[in-house]
Design a protein around this motif. Structure first.
Motif, PDB file in Angstrom:
ATOM      1  N   GLY A  27       0.792  -1.225   0.000  1.00 50.76           N
ATOM      2  CA  GLY A  27       0.000   0.000   0.000  1.00 50.76           C
ATOM      3  C   GLY A  27       0.819   1.268   0.000  1.00 50.76           C
ATOM      4  N   GLY A  28       2.119   1.187  -0.286  1.00 49.39           N
ATOM      5  CA  GLY A  28       2.939   2.374  -0.332  1.00 49.39           C
ATOM      6  C   GLY A  28       2.622   3.223  -1.545  1.00 49.39           C
ATOM      7  N   ALA A  29       3.243   4.404  -1.621  1.00 48.37           N
ATOM      8  CA  ALA A  29       2.937   5.348  -2.688  1.00 48.37           C
ATOM      9  C   ALA A  29       3.402   4.859  -4.045  1.00 48.37           C
ATOM     10  N   ASN A  30       4.377   3.965  -4.087  1.00 47.40           N
ATOM     11  CA  ASN A  30       4.936   3.528  -5.349  1.00 47.40           C
ATOM     12  C   ASN A  30       4.443   2.144  -5.748  1.00 47.40           C
ATOM     13  N   ARG A  31       3.156   1.896  -5.590  1.00 52.13           N
ATOM     14  CA  ARG A  31       2.597   0.609  -5.984  1.00 52.13           C
ATOM     15  C   ARG A  31       2.794   0.375  -7.473  1.00 52.13           C
ATOM     16  N   VAL A  32       3.028  -0.873  -7.855  1.00 55.15           N
ATOM     17  CA  VAL A  32       3.063  -1.222  -9.264  1.00 55.15           C
ATOM     18  C   VAL A  32       1.685  -0.989  -9.850  1.00 55.15           C
ATOM     19  N   SER A  33       1.626  -0.416 -11.051  1.00 54.96           N
ATOM     20  CA  SER A  33       0.336  -0.086 -11.637  1.00 54.96           C
ATOM     21  C   SER A  33      -0.454  -1.346 -11.946  1.00 54.96           C
ATOM     22  N   ALA A  34      -1.781  -1.194 -11.903  1.00 59.46           N
ATOM     23  CA  ALA A  34      -2.642  -2.303 -12.284  1.00 59.46           C
ATOM     24  C   ALA A  34      -2.446  -2.608 -13.759  1.00 59.46           C
ATOM     25  N   THR A  62     -23.798  19.095 -18.611  1.00 61.90           N
ATOM     26  CA  THR A  62     -24.862  19.790 -17.899  1.00 61.90           C
ATOM     27  C   THR A  62     -24.478  21.225 -17.548  1.00 61.90           C
ATOM     28  N   GLY A  63     -23.229  21.599 -17.824  1.00 63.37           N
ATOM     29  CA  GLY A  63     -22.756  22.934 -17.495  1.00 63.37           C
ATOM     30  C   GLY A  63     -22.079  23.035 -16.149  1.00 63.37           C
ATOM     31  N   ARG A  64     -21.882  21.914 -15.479  1.00 58.13           N
ATOM     32  CA  ARG A  64     -21.234  21.918 -14.170  1.00 58.13           C
ATOM     33  C   ARG A  64     -19.721  21.861 -14.340  1.00 58.13           C
ATOM     34  N   GLN A  65     -19.005  22.772 -13.677  1.00 52.31           N
ATOM     35  CA  GLN A  65     -17.542  22.787 -13.756  1.00 52.31           C
ATOM     36  C   GLN A  65     -16.961  21.640 -12.945  1.00 52.31           C
ATOM     37  N   LYS A  66     -16.052  20.869 -13.585  1.00 51.41           N
ATOM     38  CA  LYS A  66     -15.451  19.701 -12.938  1.00 51.41           C
ATOM     39  C   LYS A  66     -14.025  19.519 -13.438  1.00 51.41           C
ATOM     40  N   ASP A  67     -13.289  18.667 -12.753  1.00 47.41           N
ATOM     41  CA  ASP A  67     -11.958  18.257 -13.201  1.00 47.41           C
ATOM     42  C   ASP A  67     -12.098  17.578 -14.566  1.00 47.41           C
ATOM     43  N   ILE A  68     -11.325  18.028 -15.526  1.00 47.29           N
ATOM     44  CA  ILE A  68     -11.410  17.484 -16.875  1.00 47.29           C
ATOM     45  C   ILE A  68     -11.174  15.973 -16.903  1.00 47.29           C
ATOM     46  N   LEU A  69     -10.267  15.478 -16.074  1.00 49.07           N
ATOM     47  CA  LEU A  69      -9.995  14.040 -16.084  1.00 49.07           C
ATOM     48  C   LEU A  69     -11.195  13.257 -15.556  1.00 49.07           C
ATOM     49  N   LYS A 103       6.709  17.750 -15.004  1.00 50.24           N
ATOM     50  CA  LYS A 103       5.321  18.168 -15.217  1.00 50.24           C
ATOM     51  C   LYS A 103       4.483  17.008 -15.744  1.00 50.24           C
ATOM     52  N   ALA A 104       5.072  16.203 -16.619  1.00 48.79           N
ATOM     53  CA  ALA A 104       4.357  15.044 -17.150  1.00 48.79           C
ATOM     54  C   ALA A 104       4.034  14.051 -16.044  1.00 48.79           C
ATOM     55  N   ALA A 105       4.975  13.860 -15.125  1.00 46.74           N
ATOM     56  CA  ALA A 105       4.749  12.918 -14.016  1.00 46.74           C
ATOM     57  C   ALA A 105       3.640  13.400 -13.093  1.00 46.74           C
ATOM     58  N   GLU A 106       3.571  14.700 -12.857  1.00 47.66           N
ATOM     59  CA  GLU A 106       2.489  15.237 -12.034  1.00 47.66           C
ATOM     60  C   GLU A 106       1.137  14.972 -12.673  1.00 47.66           C
ATOM     61  N   LEU A 107       1.056  15.173 -13.978  1.00 44.36           N
ATOM     62  CA  LEU A 107      -0.195  14.929 -14.695  1.00 44.36           C
ATOM     63  C   LEU A 107      -0.533  13.440 -14.711  1.00 44.36           C
ATOM     64  N   LYS A 113      -4.347   8.316 -10.067  1.00 40.72           N
ATOM     65  CA  LYS A 113      -5.166   8.392  -8.861  1.00 40.72           C
ATOM     66  C   LYS A 113      -6.639   8.130  -9.169  1.00 40.72           C
ATOM     67  N   LEU A 114      -7.050   8.425 -10.391  1.00 46.79           N
ATOM     68  CA  LEU A 114      -8.426   8.184 -10.819  1.00 46.79           C
ATOM     69  C   LEU A 114      -8.601   6.792 -11.418  1.00 46.79           C
ATOM     70  N   GLY A 115      -7.544   5.970 -11.336  1.00 44.18           N
ATOM     71  CA  GLY A 115      -7.635   4.607 -11.828  1.00 44.18           C
ATOM     72  C   GLY A 115      -7.398   4.458 -13.316  1.00 44.18           C
ATOM     73  N   MET A 116      -6.837   5.476 -13.956  1.00 46.28           N
ATOM     74  CA  MET A 116      -6.606   5.445 -15.402  1.00 46.28           C
ATOM     75  C   MET A 116      -5.211   4.919 -15.706  1.00 46.28           C
ATOM     76  N   SER A 117      -5.089   4.219 -16.817  1.00 46.87           N
ATOM     77  CA  SER A 117      -3.789   3.753 -17.273  1.00 46.87           C
ATOM     78  C   SER A 117      -3.070   4.884 -18.008  1.00 46.87           C
ATOM     79  N   VAL A 118      -1.744   4.793 -18.074  1.00 47.94           N
ATOM     80  CA  VAL A 118      -0.929   5.890 -18.594  1.00 47.94           C
ATOM     81  C   VAL A 118      -0.051   5.422 -19.735  1.00 47.94           C
ATOM     82  N   MET A 119      -0.089   6.174 -20.833  1.00 53.57           N
ATOM     83  CA  MET A 119       0.848   6.010 -21.944  1.00 53.57           C
ATOM     84  C   MET A 119       1.711   7.264 -22.030  1.00 53.57           C
ATOM     85  N   LEU A 120       3.014   7.082 -22.154  1.00 56.76           N
ATOM     86  CA  LEU A 120       3.928   8.190 -22.412  1.00 56.76           C
ATOM     87  C   LEU A 120       4.327   8.179 -23.874  1.00 56.76           C
ATOM     88  N   THR A 121       4.453   9.356 -24.458  1.00 52.35           N
ATOM     89  CA  THR A 121       5.033   9.472 -25.787  1.00 52.35           C
ATOM     90  C   THR A 121       6.276  10.352 -25.680  1.00 52.35           C
TER      91      THR A 121
END
Length: 353
Positions: A27-34, A62-69, A103-107, A113-121
């Motif tokens: 459960g540490g911060a550097n868990r291997v990704s799913a 609906t016009g509600r402001q939210k996190d884009i991700l 900056k890419a790592a922060e994004l 954190k939202l459970g999304m997989s990540v591709m780097l280019t």
């Protein structure tokens, strides 16, 4: 008595297992990704950081402001993101620069954190790398070819480890971006005697990724996904020169008048990649004009279904390029999926099951 002895033994066994496991598995911060999704429904979000720095906000339908991700994930079933990394970009240029490794790592961490997989280019440039320009980073401009390979290795490992410090293990890494005529010109320009060098550079990036994360899939990405001759020349040349990589990616930017034909050509090309080179196929960039949202929705739905239906599950996903971009962003980009009112068009509904 027997039950108590059994429980004590079981508890001690479990404690020993936990003590032997690396910290990230507990459960540490550097868990291997799913594991990556069986089929990626993705969005390139590389402009998000720069847009937010300029005060951009997004609304849902609906016009509600939210996190884009969150909008991408919750409203359109986007399960994966794609993020570019430049070597030494102009960090004051929010529109086109901004995404160095940090900056890419922060994004990437936000998406993970939202459970999304990540591709780097990895562009291996200080700015855009594409079929028309594969310019060496300024700091690499005078390196000989051996030094250039060393720079590719060091930079790739650095990016991977920077991601790791943010708790992100990318599921996929592109070794270059739209390397239709190779990379790091002139040394690796395939059409001008550099096919072998191009293959060695791909090998270097592939091996560097694997040295940090053996489970991350490496990708060679070309433009013009409908052009089978380009892919046979490029991927065939890499294969003939011993390049190692896991997957082949394509971009596809048709017009509203020919998208159906271009999709069918790209799908046939993907079938050929699988059959001839035994590589999984993935579409990492698509887009159509934001004011043709109904057509774009049909385009996304069609290519998603057809790539997903490649034999034996060899089609691994489809990514939309920069759907969060407002109309006319960065000098005139108009293939986003948000309107001037800050609300999404219907385009991304093509990803919905």
């Amino acid at each position: 008595m027997n039950n108590r002895r059994w429980l004590k033994t079981a508890a001690l066994t479990l404690l020993c297992i936990l003590l032997l496991l690396p910290a990230w598995t507990v459960g540490g911060a550097n868990r291997v990704s799913a594991a990556a999704p069986a089929f990626a429904k993705g969005a390139d979000i590389s402009w998000v950081a720069g847009l937010e720095a300029k005060g951009q906000a997004w609304k849902d339908k609906t016009g509600r402001q939210k996190d884009i991700l969150q909008i991408l994930r919750d409203d359109y079933q986007i399960n994966s993101v794609r993020i570019r990394v430049w070597v030494n970009p102009n960090m004051s240029d929010y529109a086109s620069g901004y995404l160095n490794a940090e900056k890419a790592a922060e994004l990437a961490a936000r998406a993970k954190k939202l459970g999304m997989s990540v591709m780097l280019t990895l562009h291996y440039s200080d700015s855009w790398a594409d079929p028309g320009q594969q310019t060496k980073p300024y700091a690499w401009r005078n390196l000989n070819f051996t030094q250039l390979m060393n720079a590719v290795w060091s930079h790739t490992v650095y990016v991977m480890n920077t991601m790791k410090t943010k708790g992100v293990t990318p599921d996929w890494v592109q070794i270059g971006n739209e390397t239709s005529d190779g990379m790091l010109w002139p040394d690796g320009r395939a059409s001008q005697g550099g096919m072998k060098n191009y293959a060695w550079l791909v090998n270097t990036g592939h091996n560097a990724v694997k040295s940090v994360s053996s489970g991350t899939k490496t990708i060679v990405h070309l433009a013009s996904g409908h052009d089978s001759a380009l892919f046979e020349w490029n991927i065939g040349g890499l294969t003939d020169n011993g390049a190692a990589f896991d997957m082949v990616a394509m971009s596809l930017y048709p017009a509203t008048s020919d998208w159906e034909a271009k999709v069918n050509q790209a799908v046939q090309n993907a079938n050929n990649i699988v059959a001839k080179y035994n590589k999984d196929a993935i579409v990492t960039e698509i887009g159509l004009e934001y004011d043709q949202a109904a057509v774009t929705k049909s385009f996304i739905a069609d290519i998603k279904q057809k790539i997903r239906s490649l034999p034996n599950g060899r089609g691994k996903g489809v990514f939309y390029w920069e759907p969060e971009a407002p109309p006319g962003y960065n000098g005139g980009y108009n293939k986003g999926a948000w309107g001037a009112d800050g609300k999404p068009t219907q385009a991304l509904e093509g990803f919905l099951n």
